[in-house]
Design a protein around this motif. Structure first.
Motif, short mmCIF file in Angstrom:
data_model
loop_
_atom_site.label_atom_id
_atom_site.label_comp_id
_atom_site.label_asym_id
_atom_site.label_seq_id
_atom_site.Cartn_x
_atom_site.Cartn_y
_atom_site.Cartn_z
N ILE A 263 0.81 -1.22 0.00
CA ILE A 263 0.00 0.00 0.00
C ILE A 263 0.84 1.27 0.00
O ILE A 263 0.31 2.38 0.08
N GLY A 264 2.18 1.14 -0.07
CA GLY A 264 3.04 2.31 0.04
C GLY A 264 2.90 3.28 -1.11
O GLY A 264 3.11 4.48 -0.94
N THR A 265 2.55 2.78 -2.28
CA THR A 265 2.45 3.64 -3.46
C THR A 265 1.53 2.98 -4.49
O THR A 265 1.49 1.74 -4.57
N PRO A 266 0.77 3.75 -5.27
CA PRO A 266 -0.14 3.17 -6.25
C PRO A 266 0.51 2.19 -7.24
O PRO A 266 -0.13 1.19 -7.59
N PRO A 267 1.75 2.42 -7.73
CA PRO A 267 2.34 1.44 -8.65
C PRO A 267 2.40 0.03 -8.09
O PRO A 267 2.20 -0.94 -8.83
N ASN A 268 2.66 -0.12 -6.79
CA ASN A 268 2.69 -1.46 -6.20
C ASN A 268 1.34 -2.14 -6.29
O ASN A 268 1.24 -3.34 -6.56
N LEU A 269 0.28 -1.38 -6.06
CA LEU A 269 -1.06 -1.94 -6.16
C LEU A 269 -1.41 -2.28 -7.60
O LEU A 269 -2.08 -3.28 -7.87
N ILE A 270 -0.97 -1.46 -8.53
CA ILE A 270 -1.20 -1.74 -9.95
C ILE A 270 -0.48 -3.02 -10.37
O ILE A 270 -1.05 -3.90 -11.04
N VAL A 271 0.78 -3.16 -9.95
CA VAL A 271 1.55 -4.36 -10.27
C VAL A 271 0.87 -5.60 -9.69
O VAL A 271 0.75 -6.64 -10.35
N SER A 272 0.41 -5.49 -8.45
CA SER A 272 -0.27 -6.62 -7.81
C SER A 272 -1.55 -6.97 -8.55
O SER A 272 -1.89 -8.15 -8.73
N GLY A 273 -2.28 -5.95 -9.02
CA GLY A 273 -3.51 -6.19 -9.77
C GLY A 273 -3.26 -6.92 -11.08
O GLY A 273 -4.02 -7.84 -11.45
N PHE A 274 -2.21 -6.56 -11.79
CA PHE A 274 -1.89 -7.25 -13.06
C PHE A 274 -1.44 -8.68 -12.80
O PHE A 274 -1.72 -9.58 -13.60
N ARG A 275 -0.75 -8.90 -11.70
CA ARG A 275 -0.36 -10.26 -11.36
C ARG A 275 -1.59 -11.13 -11.11
O ARG A 275 -1.66 -12.29 -11.55
N GLN A 276 -2.57 -10.57 -10.43
CA GLN A 276 -3.80 -11.32 -10.15
C GLN A 276 -4.55 -11.62 -11.43
O GLN A 276 -5.07 -12.73 -11.63
N GLU A 277 -4.63 -10.65 -12.35
CA GLU A 277 -5.34 -10.86 -13.61
C GLU A 277 -4.62 -11.88 -14.49
O GLU A 277 -5.25 -12.51 -15.34
N ALA A 278 -3.32 -12.04 -14.29
CA ALA A 278 -2.57 -13.03 -15.06
C ALA A 278 -2.74 -14.44 -14.50
O ALA A 278 -2.16 -15.40 -15.02
N GLY A 279 -3.55 -14.56 -13.43
CA GLY A 279 -3.82 -15.87 -12.85
C GLY A 279 -2.78 -16.34 -11.86
O GLY A 279 -2.75 -17.52 -11.48
N LEU A 280 -1.94 -15.41 -11.38
CA LEU A 280 -0.87 -15.77 -10.46
C LEU A 280 -1.20 -15.37 -9.02
O LEU A 280 -0.39 -15.60 -8.11
N GLY A 281 -2.33 -14.75 -8.81
CA GLY A 281 -2.68 -14.25 -7.48
C GLY A 281 -2.06 -12.89 -7.23
O GLY A 281 -1.11 -12.48 -7.92
N SER A 282 -2.55 -12.18 -6.24
CA SER A 282 -2.01 -10.85 -5.94
C SER A 282 -0.82 -10.96 -5.00
O SER A 282 -0.66 -11.96 -4.29
N PHE A 283 0.02 -9.95 -5.01
CA PHE A 283 1.13 -9.90 -4.06
C PHE A 283 0.60 -9.65 -2.66
O PHE A 283 -0.41 -8.97 -2.46
N ALA A 284 1.30 -10.17 -1.66
CA ALA A 284 0.93 -9.95 -0.26
C ALA A 284 1.48 -8.60 0.21
O ALA A 284 2.28 -7.95 -0.49
N MET A 285 1.08 -8.20 1.41
CA MET A 285 1.42 -6.88 1.92
C MET A 285 2.93 -6.63 1.93
O MET A 285 3.39 -5.55 1.52
N PHE A 286 3.72 -7.61 2.36
CA PHE A 286 5.15 -7.37 2.53
C PHE A 286 6.00 -8.13 1.51
O PHE A 286 7.21 -8.30 1.71
#
Length: 617
Positions: A152-175
């Motif tokens: 949650i430190g910066t919007p790019p991290n959330l964007i990257v996590s969102g694309f990972r989830q859409e690729a079927g790999l799941g979202s990144f965890a908090m840390f």
């Protein structure tokens, strides 16, 4: 190359060019890009606004509200008061405030963290007898670096996590971002605090005592029979505009008024306090029948214009004959001069003082503007304001504070670091901790966990309902929501695969480490000149396609995008925090690369090896 690929490349190219040009707001450009994709059939109309429901967008909005609660309840102020040394030397002090900025920005909006610590930075610079810019630039870089350490430190991290989830790999965890983020942030903070003061140029920012306006506060008397008699101050002001002059006060019956109501009618015997170059007034005053009383330098007469006391020590008394529309007069002792910096996203950006109603709505006088170290009052009322401008404003304390809050400006005066509401501050910290814990331990998806935190804020009154939507940076929300469907169109049309294949075949030549390094450098370069969230949205599809074509771990490439999108150090426009310090630090556009270039080189040298260790190919 298919027609659809040509279309999306053309739209993407124009979008990036307009982003870099900076003429229009990023959210408007992103929305125009989205609508163009819909019109050309690249994005189905039914999916055009699906980005507004994207988990990353929802999470960004919720985190902004939670950050607002931490900031405005005084919780962060209390932490700053306890964490910063009061008598340490320059190195320890600079390291402390830079590290504190990094820690805060890991869990709250980094622009908010920067805004909270800026007045403290000015205090520390004064104590250390060093130019404020030598504290402000390391602090700005520290808050940017800290954001890359958590989800949650910066919007790019959330964007990257969102694309990972859409690729079927799941979202990144908090840390998940912490191993690479902490290594890069730690190295960057050491560079900023140890080498930064030597590389940051010594610039003297504008101050109340150092604003070189080049003008005078002149007193002009309205004599009997003058053409000004019977005219409103608005009409007189309009006639003085040709001389780049403005009425900033008046004296009637020995009562001095700052920022008088422009509907007042001039009477014989009134004294108008006018700010302008005296030479320019020689042609303007006679036409109105005004007679000069006595000119005085603006610096020495700032208090005089503020109406401290009459000569001889007798206090000014109010005019008993003033009418109802003149009831705005405040006690002469209450008039102050303050410096305000125009924050990114301020409602003043692109507007003049007249359009913003500085005089008519807020009863304030704009005395000077400083932009990139250049101080000027020429065409004050019509000059379009920009992010990073420093304004010298005169008026009552309540009016100044209200103006700063309403327009999104930051007061550079030192603030009291006390907690205005201890109970709400503790509640804000507890709720933020629960939201982070819920997401970190996988109890709830990040969007749901932080949305629940916002709900608790509302139920417990941590954030007043009237301020709930004011806490959200809506341009960022619109930017993200508009670009997500455009990025999806890059994938569905095969454009991302095409760009990745070109990248791998022409430059990387099948070498994964070279491709990873190149992806990091390209992302970092784009982020120096365009919004970091937009950069992440553009580069994520390319990163996923490149990893897929090379048969390597896509997490390494996505993490490279996350790091690169968060590293904007070469220019004042790449990140809002860099823009925020532009005026207060007295910086110029070309000052940032002196520390920024070594910073970005260090990030590549540290980031690539750590990426390969934490996220093996």
């Amino acid at each position: 190359m298919t027609p659809q690929q040509l279309q999306i490349l053309a739209i993407l190219g124009v979008t990036i060019i307009v982003f870099l040009w900076g003429r229009w707001r990023h959210d408007l450009v992103a929305m125009a890009s989205l609508l163009t994709c819909v019109i050309t059939g690249l994005v189905p109309a039914a999916s055009a606004f699906s980005g507004f429901g994207h988990p990353a967008v929802v999470t960004v909005g919720c985190v902004l509200i939670l950050s607002w609660g931490l900031q405005n309840t005084g919780a962060v102020d209390a932490l700053a008061q306890r964490a910063l040394p009061t008598s340490a030397g320059p190195l320890a002090t600079l390291a402390s405030i830079t590290a504190l900025g990094a820690v805060l920005s890991a869990f709250m909006n980094n622009v908010g963290a920067m805004a909270l610590l800026m007045p403290v930075a000015f205090q520390l610079a004064k104590r250390l007898e060093m130019p404020p810019g030598k504290v402000l630039m390391p602090l700005s870089f520290g808050t940017i670096l800290g954001g890359m350490t958590t989800l949650i430190g910066t919007p790019p991290n959330l964007i990257v996590s969102g694309f990972r989830q859409e690729a079927g790999l799941g979202s990144f965890a908090m840390f998940d971002f912490s191993p690479v983020g902490l290594a890069v942030a730690g190295a960057g903070i050491v560079l900023a605090t140890v080498v930064g003061p030597r590389l940051v140029p010594s610039r003297q920012p504008p101050g109340v005592d150092s604003f070189d306006t080049g003008t005078y506060l002149t007193e002009a008397r309205v004599v009997d029979g003058a053409r000004a008699v019977g005219k409103t101050l608005r009409k007189i002001d309009d006639e003085l505009a040709s001389a780049d002059a403005q009425i900033i006060g008046m004296v009637r019956n020995d009562f001095r008024v700052s920022a008088p109501n422009r509907r007042r009618v001039a009477r014989p015997g009134d004294i108008l306090i006018i700010e302008a170059d005296p030479e320019a007034l020689t042609s303007a005053l006679p036409s109105l029948g005004l007679v000069l009383e006595a000119p005085a330098p603006a610096e020495s007469d700032a208090g005089k214009a503020s109406g401290e006391q009459k000569e001889g020590g007798e206090e000014a008394q109010p005019d008993d004959s003033k009418s109802g529309d003149e009831a705005q007069d405040s006690s002469p002792r209450e008039i102050e001069l303050r410096e305000l910096v125009v924050r990114p996203g301020s409602s003043l950006i692109g507007r003049s003082a007249t359009e913003a109603g500085v005089r008519s709505l807020y009863n304030l006088n704009l005395l000077a503007i400083s932009r990139q170290g250049h101080r000027s009052i020429r065409r004050l009322r019509t000059a379009k304001l920009k992010a990073g401008d420093v304004l010298l404003v005169q008026g009552a304390p309540g009016s100044l504070s209200g103006f700063a809050t309403a327009t999104g400006c930051l007061q550079l005066a030192a603030r009291d670091l006390s907690i205005p509401n201890r109970g709400k501050a503790m509640a804000a910290v507890a709720i933020m901790g629960l939201a982070i814990g819920g997401a970190a331990f996988g109890l709830l998806p990040a969007a749901i966990s932080f949305a629940a935190g916002v709900l608790l804020y509302m139920l417990l009154g941590v954030v007043p309902l009237r301020n709930l939507y004011e806490a959200v940076d809506w341009p960022v929300i619109v930017l993200l929501a508009a670009l997500i469907p455009v990025a999806v169109a890059m994938e569905t049309t095969g454009t991302a695969d095409l760009l990745a294949r070109t990248l791998l075949e022409t430059i990387a030549q099948g070498r994964p480490v070279v491709a990873l390094t190149l992806l990091l450098v390209v992302t970092m370069t784009l982020s120096d000149f365009m919004n970091n969230a937009a950069t992440a949205a553009v580069m994520c599809p390319i990163a996923i396609s490149a990893a897929s074509q090379m048969g390597v771990n896509p997490d390494s490439f996505l993490m490279a995008v996350a790091v690169g999108a968060s590293c904007a150090f070469l220019t004042p426009i790449g990140h809002q925090n860099n823009t925020l310090i532009l005026g207060p630090g007295g910086f110029r556009f070309g000052d940032y690369w002196r520390l920024g270039l070594p910073m970005e080189i260090l990030i590549v040298l540290v980031g690539v090896p750590v990426l390969l260790i934490a996220w093996p190919l």
